[in-house]
Design a protein around this motif. Sequence first.
Motif, PDB file in Angstrom:
ATOM      1  N   ASN A   1      73.343  67.741  89.072  1.00  0.00           N
ATOM      2  CA  ASN A   1      73.757  67.670  87.186  1.00  0.00           C
ATOM      3  C   ASN A   1      73.810  65.886  87.917  1.00  0.00           C
ATOM      4  O   ASN A   1      75.368  65.556  88.940  1.00  0.00           O
ATOM      5  CB  ASN A   1      76.074  68.119  87.572  1.00  0.00           C
ATOM      6  N   LEU A   2      73.815  65.210  87.173  1.00  0.00           N
ATOM      7  CA  LEU A   2      73.499  64.127  87.281  1.00  0.00           C
ATOM      8  C   LEU A   2      74.876  63.048  87.049  1.00  0.00           C
ATOM      9  O   LEU A   2      74.382  62.333  87.834  1.00  0.00           O
ATOM     10  CB  LEU A   2      71.743  63.405  86.606  1.00  0.00           C
ATOM     11  N   THR A   3      75.270  63.657  86.313  1.00  0.00           N
ATOM     12  CA  THR A   3      76.355  62.428  85.880  1.00  0.00           C
ATOM     13  C   THR A   3      77.475  62.449  87.162  1.00  0.00           C
ATOM     14  O   THR A   3      78.218  61.745  87.237  1.00  0.00           O
ATOM     15  CB  THR A   3      77.144  62.986  84.903  1.00  0.00           C
TER      16      THR A   3
ATOM     17  N   TYR B   1      72.000  71.740  83.643  1.00  0.00           N
ATOM     18  CA  TYR B   1      73.160  71.141  83.321  1.00  0.00           C
ATOM     19  C   TYR B   1      74.064  71.026  81.452  1.00  0.00           C
ATOM     20  O   TYR B   1      74.970  70.781  81.561  1.00  0.00           O
ATOM     21  CB  TYR B   1      74.410  71.542  84.124  1.00  0.00           C
ATOM     22  N   PHE B   2      72.305  70.264  81.503  1.00  0.00           N
ATOM     23  CA  PHE B   2      72.315  69.390  80.344  1.00  0.00           C
ATOM     24  C   PHE B   2      73.983  68.497  80.501  1.00  0.00           C
ATOM     25  O   PHE B   2      74.093  67.509  79.881  1.00  0.00           O
ATOM     26  CB  PHE B   2      72.826  69.526  79.351  1.00  0.00           C
ATOM     27  N   GLY B   3      73.723  68.191  82.060  1.00  0.00           N
ATOM     28  CA  GLY B   3      74.554  66.790  82.578  1.00  0.00           C
ATOM     29  C   GLY B   3      74.045  66.056  82.297  1.00  0.00           C
ATOM     30  O   GLY B   3      72.973  64.658  82.789  1.00  0.00           O
ATOM     31  N   TYR B   4      74.355  64.174  80.833  1.00  0.00           N
ATOM     32  CA  TYR B   4      73.602  63.732  81.119  1.00  0.00           C
ATOM     33  C   TYR B   4      74.798  62.487  79.926  1.00  0.00           C
ATOM     34  O   TYR B   4      75.527  62.826  79.634  1.00  0.00           O
ATOM     35  CB  TYR B   4      72.564  63.781  79.544  1.00  0.00           C
TER      36      TYR B   4
ATOM     37  N   GLU C   1      75.905  57.795  79.283  1.00  0.00           N
ATOM     38  CA  GLU C   1      75.021  56.770  79.028  1.00  0.00           C
ATOM     39  C   GLU C   1      73.966  56.106  80.498  1.00  0.00           C
ATOM     40  O   GLU C   1      73.084  55.839  79.830  1.00  0.00           O
ATOM     41  CB  GLU C   1      75.667  55.540  78.698  1.00  0.00           C
ATOM     42  N   THR C   2      74.940  56.105  81.138  1.00  0.00           N
ATOM     43  CA  THR C   2      74.349  55.825  82.364  1.00  0.00           C
ATOM     44  C   THR C   2      72.524  56.478  83.383  1.00  0.00           C
ATOM     45  O   THR C   2      71.650  56.360  83.215  1.00  0.00           O
ATOM     46  CB  THR C   2      75.275  55.780  83.781  1.00  0.00           C
ATOM     47  N   VAL C   3      73.167  57.916  82.772  1.00  0.00           N
ATOM     48  CA  VAL C   3      71.597  57.943  83.521  1.00  0.00           C
ATOM     49  C   VAL C   3      70.317  58.495  82.020  1.00  0.00           C
ATOM     50  O   VAL C   3      69.445  58.588  82.679  1.00  0.00           O
ATOM     51  CB  VAL C   3      71.685  60.268  82.779  1.00  0.00           C
ATOM     52  N   HIS C   4      71.065  58.067  80.884  1.00  0.00           N
ATOM     53  CA  HIS C   4      70.380  58.220  79.690  1.00  0.00           C
ATOM     54  C   HIS C   4      69.210  56.628  79.911  1.00  0.00           C
ATOM     55  O   HIS C   4      68.026  56.713  80.020  1.00  0.00           O
ATOM     56  CB  HIS C   4      70.477  57.726  78.603  1.00  0.00           C
TER      57      HIS C   4
END
Length: 206
Positions: free
Chosen positions: A75-77, A110-113, A115-118
């Motif tokens: 999960n990238l967040t 996981y649709f972990g998204y 502003e930072t990841v974006h």
Amino acid sequence: MILNCVETTKRVVAFTFDDGPDVNYTPQILDLFREIGGKATFFMIGNQVKANPELARRALAEGHEIGNHTNTHPNLTDLSPDEVIRELSIAAQNIKEVTGIEVRTFRPPYFGYNETVHSIVTDKFGYPAIGAMNMNATDWSNPGVEHIVEHSVDHLSAGSILIFHDGWGDRSQTVEAVRQLIHMAADRGYQMVTVSELLQLAACEV
């Protein structure tokens, strides 16, 4: 921030598959699309590409698109910006080493998204973040073929993006559901295209 569909008058739909390539189920999915004459986008995990290079090359050779789904599926967040960059960079590198291509699309695990990841995804890598219309299908949880079809068929509409999984577990329900859905799509006059093709068609109509 995440693209679930595009506005288009053309009868096109994008089937997408996450978490492969998998030695058992990816070939079955590829066989289905070869029979029906459609194309799909496979959001592949970098370390799975490295483990199954022949499947990644086969998907590409048969006209399908390969997208970035990170290298290890975190999960990238939950990661630092440097760790996010590393996940995406290594996945892209593994895909390029195996197939020779630069990936152009991305789906967050996981649709972990946020502003930072974006910012990293768009500014550093230039990827569009791809979602889907049929999130309630939850094929990853093996809810039954009927459930997957029921919660996907209403989204067989112009410009829709559909999500399924060809890796991480038993995907036999997904294979059968997709078999039914792609025949339904073809019978309704829909062309199955890659995500990048879908985006290009939409761009042409703006």
